[in-house]
Design a protein around this motif. Structure first.
Motif, PDB file in Angstrom:
ATOM      1  N   ALA A  46       0.841  -1.200   0.000  1.00 47.01           N
ATOM      2  CA  ALA A  46       0.000   0.000   0.000  1.00 47.01           C
ATOM      3  C   ALA A  46       0.878   1.253   0.000  1.00 47.01           C
ATOM      4  O   ALA A  46       2.067   1.197   0.349  1.00 47.01           O
ATOM      5  N   HIS A  47       0.282   2.372  -0.363  1.00 47.05           N
ATOM      6  CA  HIS A  47       0.980   3.662  -0.336  1.00 47.05           C
ATOM      7  C   HIS A  47       1.498   3.921   1.092  1.00 47.05           C
ATOM      8  O   HIS A  47       0.807   3.612   2.068  1.00 47.05           O
ATOM      9  N   ARG A  97      -0.919  10.461  -2.093  1.00 49.18           N
ATOM     10  CA  ARG A  97      -1.815   9.476  -2.722  1.00 49.18           C
ATOM     11  C   ARG A  97      -3.099  10.183  -3.154  1.00 49.18           C
ATOM     12  O   ARG A  97      -3.799  10.753  -2.319  1.00 49.18           O
ATOM     13  N   ASP A 192      -5.600   1.093  -1.767  1.00 54.53           N
ATOM     14  CA  ASP A 192      -5.089   1.095  -3.148  1.00 54.53           C
ATOM     15  C   ASP A 192      -5.751  -0.017  -3.954  1.00 54.53           C
ATOM     16  O   ASP A 192      -6.226   0.193  -5.058  1.00 54.53           O
ATOM     17  N   ASP A 195      -9.253   0.842  -4.660  1.00 51.01           N
ATOM     18  CA  ASP A 195      -9.409   2.179  -5.259  1.00 51.01           C
ATOM     19  C   ASP A 195     -10.290   3.076  -4.380  1.00 51.01           C
ATOM     20  O   ASP A 195     -11.180   3.780  -4.855  1.00 51.01           O
TER      21      ASP A 195
END
Ligand SMILES: [Zn+2]
Length: 411
Positions: A46-47, A97, A192, A195
């Protein structure tokens, strides 16, 4: 505070100025039990801002001056931590992000989150399931997280179940979320992959606007936990996952009514104890029965007698948590004067008319829902609930004010 993620496993080390008894955003003191926990069912790529916010929902109460993450976060996220908590956060350097397109629902199965789900029928669910911690003995085996997870599966909605032992990082008052937002730790790490641009919580009018969560019992437009402009709202937004409160403008009477009228009604469960159904004997079952009986305009149906410990708080004078709902219920339940709420009744002069504002939606709550999802929520409210009038909205805005102010506003 120094934070390290290894896949879904979080380890955190306190700096010298940190303390093992801290305070959550709702001012509740929380004592640390252990400095590791895991989140299962989530990706490990993940970010970095998502990892940072997920960690912050767990370590915030114990962090005094700075937090050092194991990977660079965005400058915007560092700023949100600084502005919200006065914390130096770093290292900074990652690209921010961007918000995703999807709204997911943090789904517990309780009436409030079922109501939020009814308002957004296409939104996928993320369900948080408590699992035991390898190093902390589980004295809370009556908490049936398996039952709740099975009910979530039966809803037919797209569902991701996240497993976590993060609640066992708390020694006192008992295992639970260090911050209310920790329920979102798994959803954040999934953002992520799914979305996500928004995560919907079932916090209703009392929690968002009446200080119910914090037991302040006063109007809280700047609620630090749930206002979009509050510390947590800005932090989540900086990570591209807006906090969304679809039912933030309606009372628990409305969420109960909506939930019991929804397709998901057979899967509603607020009790953490019963296996084949709610236990009917815990504090939560009693409070929800109070609301349900009022909504269904029927006598109270509970096996709890006034001599039971769970009944004790109702024999004392107010304030009570969820006080607005207590007033609403006492004004509506036939024969309530012959129940264990008889003494509470002495402290209120609530009538159906004086509590009817709790049947409608406080309009500013809809304005707070981010644009991509506001229309859907507003359409549902327009069709099934209705908006508060100006006079009704003033009942929200003077909640907890002195009797003089309240009298002025209702004149
Ligand atoms: Zn129960």
């Amino acid at each position: 505070m120094r934070v390290t993620w290894t896949g879904g496993r979080l380890t955190f080390r306190l700096d010298p100025e940190d303390e093992i008894t801290g305070r959550a955003s709702d001012e509740h003191p929380v004592k640390l039990a252990t400095n590791t926990c895991s989140v299962g069912g989530v990706p490990d790529d993940a970010h970095p801002d998502l990892f940072a916010v997920a960690a912050w929902t767990i370590v915030a109460p114990w962090t005094r001056r700075r937090v050092t993450f194991d990977r660079a976060i965005s400058a915007g996220l560092a700023r949100a931590l600084h502005d919200g908590w006065g914390i130096e956060a770093g290292p900074a350097g990652a690209e921010p992000r961007p918000a995703g397109r999807t709204l997911a629902i943090s789904y517990s199965g309780g009436a409030d989150s079922v109501a939020a789900a009814a308002m957004h029928p296409d939104a996928p669910f993320v369900h948080f399931k408590r699992v035991p911690h390898p190093r902390v003995p589980n004295r809370w085996t009556h908490y049936r997280s398996d039952v709740l997870a099975k009910l979530a599966e039966r809803t037919g909605r797209e569902l991701t179940t996240v497993t976590s032992d993060l609640e066992f990082t708390l020694a006192e008052p008992r295992p639970g979320y260090p911050e209310h937002h920790a329920v979102a730790a798994g959803a954040l790490l999934l953002a992520d992959r799914m979305d996500l641009g928004g995560l919907a919580f079932g916090y209703e009018l009392g929690s968002r606007w009446l200080g119910g969560d914090r037991y302040l019992l006063r109007y809280t437009p700047d609620n630090p936990m749930w206002a979009p402009h509050g510390a947590w709202g800005r932090l989540f937004a900086a990570a591209g996952v807006h906090i969304v409160l679809p039912v933030g403008g309606v009372s628990e009477a409305v969420t109960m009514r909506v939930a019991l009228n929804s397709d998901l009604k057979d899967h509603v469960r607020w009790c953490l104890r019963g296996t084949d159904g709610p236990c009917r004997t815990c504090e939560k079952c009693l409070y929800k029965e109070l609301i349900q009986a009022a909504v269904e305009r029927r006598p109270l149906d509970t096996p709890i007698t006034p001599d039971r410990p769970v009944a004790r708080k109702w024999l004392r004078p107010p304030p009570y948590g969820g006080q607005e709902m207590v007033e609403y219920a006492l004004a509506r339940i036939p024969g309530v004067e012959r129940t264990l709420f008889a003494e509470a009744l002495d402290h209120f002069e609530a009538t159906e008319e004086s509590t009817s504002w709790l049947d409608h939606c406080y309009p500013p709550a809809l304005d707070e829902i981010p644009q991509p999802w506001r229309e859907e929520a507003a359409a549902f409210v327009g069709e099934h609930v209705g908006l508060m009038t100006g006079d009704e909205a003033r009942r929200v805005e003077t909640w907890g004010a002195g009797p003089d102010e309240e009298a002025r506003s209702t004149r």
